[in-house]
Enzyme design. Structure first.
Site, short mmCIF file in Angstrom:
data_model
loop_
_atom_site.label_atom_id
_atom_site.label_comp_id
_atom_site.label_asym_id
_atom_site.label_seq_id
_atom_site.Cartn_x
_atom_site.Cartn_y
_atom_site.Cartn_z
N LYS A 127 -3.53 -5.31 4.57
CA LYS A 127 -4.38 -4.16 4.23
C LYS A 127 -5.77 -4.59 3.74
O LYS A 127 -6.70 -3.80 3.74
CB LYS A 127 -3.71 -3.28 3.18
CG LYS A 127 -3.74 -3.79 1.76
CD LYS A 127 -3.30 -2.69 0.79
CE LYS A 127 -3.50 -3.13 -0.65
NZ LYS A 127 -3.24 -2.04 -1.60
N THR A 174 -6.14 4.57 -10.53
CA THR A 174 -6.09 4.04 -9.16
C THR A 174 -7.48 3.60 -8.75
O THR A 174 -8.47 4.21 -9.16
CB THR A 174 -5.55 5.06 -8.15
OG1 THR A 174 -5.63 4.50 -6.83
CG2 THR A 174 -6.35 6.35 -8.18
N ARG A 178 -8.22 6.73 -1.11
CA ARG A 178 -7.13 7.24 -0.28
C ARG A 178 -6.04 7.86 -1.14
O ARG A 178 -5.55 8.96 -0.88
CB ARG A 178 -6.54 6.10 0.57
CG ARG A 178 -5.28 6.49 1.35
CD ARG A 178 -4.64 5.28 2.01
NE ARG A 178 -4.34 4.23 1.05
CZ ARG A 178 -3.28 4.23 0.25
NH1 ARG A 178 -2.41 5.23 0.30
NH2 ARG A 178 -3.08 3.25 -0.60
N ARG A 179 -5.66 7.15 -2.21
CA ARG A 179 -4.62 7.66 -3.10
C ARG A 179 -5.11 8.88 -3.89
O ARG A 179 -4.43 9.90 -3.96
CB ARG A 179 -4.18 6.55 -4.06
CG ARG A 179 -3.39 5.44 -3.38
CD ARG A 179 -3.16 4.26 -4.29
NE ARG A 179 -2.38 3.21 -3.63
CZ ARG A 179 -2.46 1.92 -3.92
NH1 ARG A 179 -3.29 1.50 -4.85
NH2 ARG A 179 -1.70 1.05 -3.27
#
Length: 376
Positions: A127, A174, A178-179
């Site tokens: 990733k 985070t 994306r999260r």
């Protein structure tokens, strides 16, 4: 493009020096040298030492050691040494990931040494690898994949176990837009704050008595490899009630980068390759490449093998504030890399036709907004 990925670890080697020698007694000592020499000759291998590059974080070194042990098992006649170094992403622990302009945040310095011949392979989290690698660099191997899902880790002694239980205003830590974008879409009353550092540092910030975070969202694979799976209170895949997050492209997969044309090293790595992980990773990266996404773009994926040769792929593109999203999925017959590449490309086209391009264009036109969101 050549491709192929890896699994668990229990190592906890302390990182005291950027170069970590791994000359422990291994299966090399149990096999007569003549037998080892014969094995190498039969395989056409003349390499006597393989230099393994990795980032310097505890997790990265553990992952490199996992690769080393796998290599020792199939080629004990070769000497291996791990060289760990701090990359740009490791050195700067204050800037949010999405504020970096570089697409090769975790890879550039290591790739320079690979191309110079100081390293023979680099161990990466897939990733973290940009979809377009530097000239003369290729993915030589993707190993068996660890759990690719995102996971919630609550503050120690918290009475809550899932995102749905958190009171309005709770702070979720985070570093990933994306999260945060996907969670905002489901839980608009939660707040988000960037959190940087290695996994241990992040957990310390979470558990601090005066800490501001109610929970963190982290990759399950990293927690499992660090033997911290016990901290997971909720998994966030599409099948989990109250979860529903799609993970990052390549999450949970270990990729080994090599110099293009280094056939001897490619031969050594060939026995570590996992076909399912390779094909799923190829499909995911194809989708990402088509959408030109990266750490600062909220693109989520989920690939599941329904049966041998049948891959179900889901994907989502979400606006930074979580108010707009486009989802699509496809089931494809995936027998080779070409099939996988086409599946990712076609699913990306589906997303574009549903309006993903408009969301991505708005993100690119309003980059400052990302500063409030988080990186990957």
């Amino acid at each position: 493009m050549a491709t192929h990925e890896q699994l668990t670890s229990t190592s906890s080697r302390s990182i005291l020096d950027p170069t970590i020698s791994t000359e422990e007694k291994s299966s090399k000592d149990a096999v007569p040298s003549t037998a080892l020499e014969r094995k190498a000759e039969d395989a056409g291998i003349t390499t006597s030492k393989l230099n393994i590059g990795t980032r310097r974080s505890a997790l990265a070194v553990i992952q490199a050691e996992m690769v080393l042990k796998a290599l020792q098992k199939v080629h004990p006649e070769i000497e291996y040494e791990i060289h760990a170094m701090a990359t740009m992403g490791d050195k700067n622990q204050t800037t949010a990931l999405h504020d970096f302009g570089a697409k090769s945040l975790w890879t550039h310095e290591l790739e320079a040494q690979l191309l110079e011949g100081k390293l023979d392979i680099i161990v990466h989290c897939l990733k973290d690898m940009p979809t377009q690698l530097p000239e003369k660099c290729i993915i030589g191997c993707i190993m068996e994949r660890e759990d690719p899902r995102d996971a919630v880790v609550m503050k120690t002694k918290s009475e809550y176990k899932s995102l749905a239980e958190l009171p309005a205003g709770s702070v979720v830590g985070t570093s990933s837009v994306r999260r945060s974008a996907q969670v905002k879409a489901k839980y608009p009353d939660l707040k988000f704050k960037d959190v940087r550092g290695n996994v241990g540092t992040r957990l310390s910030k979470l558990d601090a008595e005066d800490g501001q975070y109610a929970c963190l969202i982290l990759a399950a694979a990293g927690l499992l490899r660090l033997d911290l799976g016990g901290r997971i209170t909720q998994y966030l895949d599409s099948k989990t009630p109250g979860g529903g997050l799609l993970h990052a492209v390549g999450q949970g997969a270990l990729a080994i980068e090599v110099r293009e044309g280094d056939e001897k090293t490619m031969h050594i790595l060939s026995e570590l390759a996992d076909q399912d992980a390779t094909l799923a990773g190829t499909a995911e990266r194809s989708l990402m490449r088509m959408l030109e996404g990266g750490c600062s773009v909220p693109i989520g994926v989920e690939t599941t093998w329904i049966e041998k040769g049948k891959l179900l792929m889901k994907a989502i593109v979400v606006s930074l504030d979580g108010t707009e999203s486009v989802e699509a999925e496809r089931l494809g017959e995936i027998l080779n890399v070409k099939d996988a590449d086409e599946l990712g490309w076609t699913l990306a086209q589906d997303l574009v036709e549903k309006g993903a391009a408009k969301i991505l264009e708005a993100i690119n036109l309003n980059r400052p907004i990302i500063k409030e969101g988080g990186g990957a």
